[in-house]
Design a protein around this motif. Sequence first.
Motif, PDB file in Angstrom:
ATOM      1  N   LYS A  54       7.902 -51.383  16.864  1.00  0.00           N
ATOM      2  CA  LYS A  54       8.765 -50.297  15.768  1.00  0.00           C
ATOM      3  C   LYS A  54       7.878 -49.357  15.943  1.00  0.00           C
ATOM      4  O   LYS A  54       9.574 -48.232  14.881  1.00  0.00           O
ATOM      5  CB  LYS A  54       8.576 -51.763  14.508  1.00  0.00           C
ATOM      6  CG  LYS A  54       8.887 -52.874  14.544  1.00  0.00           C
ATOM      7  CD  LYS A  54      10.417 -52.976  14.994  1.00  0.00           C
ATOM      8  CE  LYS A  54      10.758 -54.390  14.951  1.00  0.00           C
ATOM      9  NZ  LYS A  54      12.066 -54.803  14.672  1.00  0.00           N
ATOM     10  N   ILE A  55       6.810 -48.742  16.126  1.00  0.00           N
ATOM     11  CA  ILE A  55       6.852 -48.019  15.294  1.00  0.00           C
ATOM     12  C   ILE A  55       7.270 -46.179  16.434  1.00  0.00           C
ATOM     13  O   ILE A  55       7.626 -45.439  15.615  1.00  0.00           O
ATOM     14  CB  ILE A  55       4.883 -47.320  15.377  1.00  0.00           C
ATOM     15  CG1 ILE A  55       4.397 -48.505  14.195  1.00  0.00           C
ATOM     16  CG2 ILE A  55       4.406 -45.721  15.527  1.00  0.00           C
ATOM     17  CD1 ILE A  55       2.908 -48.786  13.919  1.00  0.00           C
ATOM     18  N   THR A  56       7.299 -46.632  17.514  1.00  0.00           N
ATOM     19  CA  THR A  56       7.811 -45.790  18.175  1.00  0.00           C
ATOM     20  C   THR A  56       9.481 -45.912  18.106  1.00  0.00           C
ATOM     21  O   THR A  56       9.858 -44.568  18.443  1.00  0.00           O
ATOM     22  CB  THR A  56       7.693 -46.300  20.110  1.00  0.00           C
ATOM     23  OG1 THR A  56       6.626 -46.940  20.239  1.00  0.00           O
ATOM     24  CG2 THR A  56       7.941 -45.673  20.920  1.00  0.00           C
ATOM     25  N   GLU A  57      10.110 -46.941  18.130  1.00  0.00           N
ATOM     26  CA  GLU A  57      11.847 -47.057  17.252  1.00  0.00           C
ATOM     27  C   GLU A  57      11.802 -46.258  16.296  1.00  0.00           C
ATOM     28  O   GLU A  57      12.618 -45.182  15.931  1.00  0.00           O
ATOM     29  CB  GLU A  57      12.643 -47.888  17.399  1.00  0.00           C
ATOM     30  CG  GLU A  57      12.302 -48.967  18.652  1.00  0.00           C
ATOM     31  CD  GLU A  57      13.002 -50.705  17.797  1.00  0.00           C
ATOM     32  OE1 GLU A  57      12.700 -50.825  16.811  1.00  0.00           O
ATOM     33  OE2 GLU A  57      13.049 -51.119  18.983  1.00  0.00           O
ATOM     34  N   ALA A  58      11.240 -46.193  15.338  1.00  0.00           N
ATOM     35  CA  ALA A  58      11.036 -45.271  14.129  1.00  0.00           C
ATOM     36  C   ALA A  58      10.492 -43.140  15.155  1.00  0.00           C
ATOM     37  O   ALA A  58      11.152 -42.781  13.932  1.00  0.00           O
ATOM     38  CB  ALA A  58       9.981 -45.543  13.497  1.00  0.00           C
ATOM     39  N   GLN A  59       9.690 -43.824  14.988  1.00  0.00           N
ATOM     40  CA  GLN A  59       8.925 -41.916  15.642  1.00  0.00           C
ATOM     41  C   GLN A  59      10.405 -41.374  16.530  1.00  0.00           C
ATOM     42  O   GLN A  59      10.742 -40.223  16.082  1.00  0.00           O
ATOM     43  CB  GLN A  59       7.791 -42.008  16.374  1.00  0.00           C
ATOM     44  CG  GLN A  59       6.529 -42.429  15.805  1.00  0.00           C
ATOM     45  CD  GLN A  59       5.458 -42.947  16.894  1.00  0.00           C
ATOM     46  OE1 GLN A  59       5.521 -43.283  18.034  1.00  0.00           O
ATOM     47  NE2 GLN A  59       4.307 -42.870  15.973  1.00  0.00           N
ATOM     48  N   ALA A  62      13.105 -40.938  13.612  1.00  0.00           N
ATOM     49  CA  ALA A  62      12.826 -39.512  13.123  1.00  0.00           C
ATOM     50  C   ALA A  62      13.273 -38.007  14.163  1.00  0.00           C
ATOM     51  O   ALA A  62      13.652 -37.116  12.847  1.00  0.00           O
ATOM     52  CB  ALA A  62      11.517 -39.687  12.840  1.00  0.00           C
ATOM     53  N   THR A  63      12.620 -38.236  14.987  1.00  0.00           N
ATOM     54  CA  THR A  63      13.006 -36.825  15.683  1.00  0.00           C
ATOM     55  C   THR A  63      14.381 -36.656  15.995  1.00  0.00           C
ATOM     56  O   THR A  63      14.972 -35.698  14.992  1.00  0.00           O
ATOM     57  CB  THR A  63      11.872 -37.101  17.423  1.00  0.00           C
ATOM     58  OG1 THR A  63      10.319 -37.274  17.133  1.00  0.00           O
ATOM     59  CG2 THR A  63      12.354 -36.160  18.092  1.00  0.00           C
ATOM     60  N   ASN A  67      15.929 -33.559  14.204  1.00  0.00           N
ATOM     61  CA  ASN A  67      16.314 -32.175  15.322  1.00  0.00           C
ATOM     62  C   ASN A  67      18.155 -32.261  15.019  1.00  0.00           C
ATOM     63  O   ASN A  67      18.340 -31.123  14.589  1.00  0.00           O
ATOM     64  CB  ASN A  67      15.933 -32.981  16.756  1.00  0.00           C
ATOM     65  CG  ASN A  67      14.752 -33.060  17.390  1.00  0.00           C
ATOM     66  OD1 ASN A  67      14.341 -31.896  16.796  1.00  0.00           O
ATOM     67  ND2 ASN A  67      14.379 -33.603  18.162  1.00  0.00           N
ATOM     68  N   GLU A  68      18.569 -33.174  15.026  1.00  0.00           N
ATOM     69  CA  GLU A  68      20.182 -33.526  14.400  1.00  0.00           C
ATOM     70  C   GLU A  68      20.008 -32.238  12.966  1.00  0.00           C
ATOM     71  O   GLU A  68      21.045 -31.498  12.717  1.00  0.00           O
ATOM     72  CB  GLU A  68      20.613 -34.166  13.557  1.00  0.00           C
ATOM     73  CG  GLU A  68      20.846 -35.138  14.993  1.00  0.00           C
ATOM     74  CD  GLU A  68      21.843 -36.852  14.618  1.00  0.00           C
ATOM     75  OE1 GLU A  68      21.820 -37.031  13.849  1.00  0.00           O
ATOM     76  OE2 GLU A  68      21.963 -37.116  16.059  1.00  0.00           O
ATOM     77  N   LYS A  80      10.397 -31.659   3.828  1.00  0.00           N
ATOM     78  CA  LYS A  80      10.060 -33.362   3.116  1.00  0.00           C
ATOM     79  C   LYS A  80      10.569 -33.979   3.964  1.00  0.00           C
ATOM     80  O   LYS A  80      10.158 -35.345   4.048  1.00  0.00           O
ATOM     81  CB  LYS A  80      11.501 -32.766   1.851  1.00  0.00           C
ATOM     82  CG  LYS A  80      10.261 -32.175   0.851  1.00  0.00           C
ATOM     83  CD  LYS A  80      10.879 -31.875   0.175  1.00  0.00           C
ATOM     84  CE  LYS A  80      10.589 -31.036  -1.765  1.00  0.00           C
ATOM     85  NZ  LYS A  80      11.522 -30.454  -2.756  1.00  0.00           N
ATOM     86  N   ALA A  81      12.004 -33.612   4.758  1.00  0.00           N
ATOM     87  CA  ALA A  81      12.020 -35.256   5.644  1.00  0.00           C
ATOM     88  C   ALA A  81      11.485 -34.736   6.724  1.00  0.00           C
ATOM     89  O   ALA A  81      10.953 -36.705   7.032  1.00  0.00           O
ATOM     90  CB  ALA A  81      13.284 -34.499   6.468  1.00  0.00           C
ATOM     91  N   GLN A  82      10.040 -34.377   6.718  1.00  0.00           N
ATOM     92  CA  GLN A  82       9.310 -34.667   7.725  1.00  0.00           C
ATOM     93  C   GLN A  82       8.265 -35.844   7.335  1.00  0.00           C
ATOM     94  O   GLN A  82       8.057 -36.846   7.784  1.00  0.00           O
ATOM     95  CB  GLN A  82       8.192 -34.131   8.168  1.00  0.00           C
ATOM     96  CG  GLN A  82       9.679 -32.213   9.792  1.00  0.00           C
ATOM     97  CD  GLN A  82       8.293 -32.089  10.214  1.00  0.00           C
ATOM     98  OE1 GLN A  82       7.860 -30.938   9.429  1.00  0.00           O
ATOM     99  NE2 GLN A  82       8.771 -31.503  11.278  1.00  0.00           N
TER     100      GLN A  82
END
Length: 146
Positions: A54-59, A62-63, A67-68, A80-82
């Motif tokens: 779940k952490i990997t999926e969220a990372q 988020a990336t 990037n978009e 703030k988004a980061q």
Amino acid sequence: MKFTKKSIALLACAFAAMLVMSGCGKTQIGYIDGDRIMKEAPQITSLVEEGNQKITEAQDQATKDLNEKKGTMSDEDFQKAQQDAQRKIAGINQSYSIQLKQKLDQALADVAKEKKLDAIVDNQQMQKVVVEGGIDVTDEAIQKLQ
């Protein structure tokens, strides 16, 4: 999840403090090999794997999202988004850490009750808490976490 060992260590410290405060009488101490439990207890390993996934999926999400949005946001909004993404990931990590601690605490409480132990501590290889005596209940704890 990095601080699962910390959770086990905190649990061991709490039990050790309880032992010291109990004072008189013969105290029955059990100990576990926390590393073995983390590797061999199916409920623990599956929870850690699920949490890491779940952490990997969220990372990854988020990336991708950051990037978009990078070209369309001000630097301040991007930061703030980061931070929001980092908080979300930390929340997932904390949630799984709490679940892990609850499962382990319940299993150890059951073992302590069954074996009539006053305390169970994590007897880590590098920092032995129980040098002599005590009852190794690692196998029982792993059995409870099947």
